[in-house]
Design a protein around this motif. Sequence first.
Motif, PDB file in Angstrom:
ATOM      1  N   GLU A   1      71.053  -3.083   6.189  1.00  0.00           N
ATOM      2  CA  GLU A   1      71.355  -1.986   6.945  1.00  0.00           C
ATOM      3  C   GLU A   1      70.156  -1.592   7.198  1.00  0.00           C
ATOM      4  OE1 GLU A   1      74.427   1.201   8.817  1.00  0.00           O
ATOM      5  OE2 GLU A   1      74.233   0.878   6.419  1.00  0.00           O
ATOM      6  N   GLY A   2      69.078  -1.182   8.217  1.00  0.00           N
ATOM      7  CA  GLY A   2      68.164  -0.917   9.206  1.00  0.00           C
ATOM      8  C   GLY A   2      67.112   0.173   7.858  1.00  0.00           C
ATOM      9  N   GLY A   3      68.242   0.698   7.100  1.00  0.00           N
ATOM     10  CA  GLY A   3      68.122   2.174   6.734  1.00  0.00           C
ATOM     11  C   GLY A   3      67.246   1.237   5.035  1.00  0.00           C
TER      12      GLY A   3
ATOM     13  N   ALA B   1      62.496  -3.909  14.362  1.00  0.00           N
ATOM     14  CA  ALA B   1      62.856  -3.289  13.337  1.00  0.00           C
ATOM     15  C   ALA B   1      61.161  -3.013  13.019  1.00  0.00           C
ATOM     16  CB  ALA B   1      63.394  -4.324  12.189  1.00  0.00           C
TER      17      ALA B   1
ATOM     18  N   ILE C   1      65.982  -1.174   4.381  1.00  0.00           N
ATOM     19  CA  ILE C   1      64.624  -2.124   4.531  1.00  0.00           C
ATOM     20  C   ILE C   1      63.252  -1.718   3.538  1.00  0.00           C
ATOM     21  CG2 ILE C   1      63.069  -3.356   6.407  1.00  0.00           C
ATOM     22  CD1 ILE C   1      64.329  -3.976   8.418  1.00  0.00           C
TER      23      ILE C   1
ATOM     24  N   LEU D   1      70.420  -8.511   7.166  1.00  0.00           N
ATOM     25  CA  LEU D   1      70.285  -7.718   8.104  1.00  0.00           C
ATOM     26  C   LEU D   1      71.642  -7.138   9.116  1.00  0.00           C
ATOM     27  CD1 LEU D   1      68.823  -5.148   8.426  1.00  0.00           C
ATOM     28  CD2 LEU D   1      67.967  -5.918  10.083  1.00  0.00           C
ATOM     29  N   ASN D   2      72.196  -6.176   8.733  1.00  0.00           N
ATOM     30  CA  ASN D   2      73.689  -5.901   9.660  1.00  0.00           C
ATOM     31  C   ASN D   2      73.562  -4.776   9.958  1.00  0.00           C
ATOM     32  OD1 ASN D   2      76.230  -6.767  11.413  1.00  0.00           O
ATOM     33  ND2 ASN D   2      76.705  -7.912   9.627  1.00  0.00           N
ATOM     34  N   VAL D   3      74.518  -4.905  10.931  1.00  0.00           N
ATOM     35  CA  VAL D   3      75.236  -2.892  12.042  1.00  0.00           C
ATOM     36  C   VAL D   3      75.894  -2.033  10.985  1.00  0.00           C
ATOM     37  CG1 VAL D   3      74.500  -3.297  14.067  1.00  0.00           C
ATOM     38  CG2 VAL D   3      76.779  -3.359  13.496  1.00  0.00           C
TER      39      VAL D   3
END
Lengths: 367, 367
Positions: free
Chosen positions: A230-232, A252, A234, A194-196
């Motif tokens: 990215e968060g999207g 998250a 997940i 997980l990263n930006v």
Amino acid sequence: MNIEPQGSISAQVSQIVISVDAMGGDKGPAAVVAGLDLFLASRPDAQILLHGNQDVLNGLVAGLAAKDRITIIHAQDVVQMTDKPAQVIRTGKNTSMWSALDSVREGAAAACISCGNTGALMALSTMRLRRIEGVKRPAIACMWPSLNPSGFNILLDAGADLKADAPDLLNYAFMGASYARNGLGLTMPRVGLLNVGTEEHKGRAELREAHDLLTAAQEAGGFDYVGFVEGGDIPMSTVDVIVTDGFTGNVALKTGEGTARLVAKMLRDMFGTNILSKLAAILAYGALKKFRHQMDPRRVNGGVFLGLNGTVVKSHGSSDATSFAAAISQAYDLAKMNFTDRVAARLATSASFTAGLDSAEPATATD
Amino acid sequence: MNIEPQGSISAQVSQIVISVDAMGGDKGPAAVVAGLDLFLASRPDAQILLHGNQDVLNGLVAGLAAKDRITIIHAQDVVQMTDKPAQVIRTGKNTSMWSALDSVREGAAAACISCGNTGALMALSTMRLRRIEGVKRPAIACMWPSLNPSGFNILLDAGADLKADAPDLLNYAFMGASYARNGLGLTMPRVGLLNVGTEEHKGRAELREAHDLLTAAQEAGGFDYVGFVEGGDIPMSTVDVIVTDGFTGNVALKTGEGTARLVAKMLRDMFGTNILSKLAAILAYGALKKFRHQMDPRRVNGGVFLGLNGTVVKSHGSSDATSFAAAISQAYDLAKMNFTDRVAARLATSASFTAGLDSAEPATATD
């Protein structure tokens, strides 16, 4: 008519003993015992060691159909939700949580489950069961509703520790991949970090270092490393296991839950808007029910503690009977697969990658 | 009949000039100009400085009703999505992004908007507009759909910087509260600090330090500090402004968006399940439309850069006309309120809290 021999040896082999902390959840031991009842009805080979106040538990268990498969082990004290982990380690010897973990420590049970204080459970688990060799930071792994065929992705660490360095993140990848193989039935799980952003130059230094470690170790770990996510991603179908530090993972997880709650509230409002939308809700009843089931957090109740010499499942503090039954089924399934031994075998190959890539040996573990 | 004098002074006072980077978005300058058309129709006192390739822009603008309020400023180059920020700073002098920012730097425009490369826009904005005194790390603030009466909460930093120490988080609280007053019309915004639990002993050291700073500074900052909040609070009505570091904020933002997309997909599947659910979708059409509007990310398109000497709005790279119009309206509204001056006035009182609480003076700023 059943004429198969019911020998003691085969009975022993097929029995799975689970140690249950009956106390410490927000809804008390009655909800735990009601969940046990549901669980035992569907798993005839399961046995329970039930830890807590015997006066309370005797009364609750007495009426159950499967009461003969439950052994009550008395514990005087209860870990409260507000207790600090350090304090529980010092003074918690007579609590049901400590007692439940010791059943796994002594080999009497194959897994332990509790819906009590998460921080205390992690601290006590680490103290009583010890970390698997090579693991500095154990992790909590959670199932997350996703667009993948299984309906779930795995995220870790969901909050066991606030930090994780590159070797920790490598261990999380090994442990998360094992969990995906054993918990989701995936042969070659796809692991993302997980990263930006997904570009290689993005993110903090420890993430770029972990990126290199995971790239080198994916074959030995039996997973397919897909790089930064990215968060999207997940809840998407592009990845099966999402690796991150416990601070980020916890935020998250709770953000996803909060967003789902917001949407559910808006949906309820929507169907109550006018007579047409109310009628629509009736027409769509079957489909809506399926939708609610998919989004029901009780189905995925329970974080699994990874990196310890024993399987520990944390059920939500507010677990009701349905959600506690789901969590104990998870503990049962993992215990039946000798999950802890499989994770340990994989982790034995992990250390070589952080020590230096030259010394890496091909994997021999097959979890 | 209107007989009020239309003097040049009042005309000057009421005109709001916005500088627009026409290039660099995924959908090209045509989407930007279509968005401008929508925006200008609703804001008769707005003027546009439009930066980009004049040959392309002349053709796009020629047919617009409000073309007289658009001045095209030629720029030869375009910042690409894949360009690294450091490289843009060295070689980006002839880009439309640089040119658009310089219109604000020179005082020709009150705010700048771009849908180009976020990292490059933040780096160039910081270089050309400079940080407000006392600000070490500028931040990106985003609107987030919530259960509050306004329909939105504010989260910052959404990804300007990977880290934030306690004084940075204090500045974010001041800046976020200003944005909530000016952007959401709240008199006394409630500010929360994002953490993995609400108890005071939870979280990393810099968060506990920031907790003390925000408790002391809330009166001077004109906000109500509600303490630690969790990921689940981000879309709730218990807080208006959520303060966090840019790594965590970015992951949370994208996780929320991803979860909303997952739910939207499941909803579409649900209404397509069978003939009854399809009929239900028709009956609930009006309510569904409202629901989609509430969840439409295009309505909240645009992160605002805070902590710089000038207002910069970042619109999504994939902005279409509707979403670009929403983002430029946001830039316009903030410019009309002299938002940058108000933030700077508040921040002037922030430094005293990190220098030592004894020297803190009562606030005089009234943004």
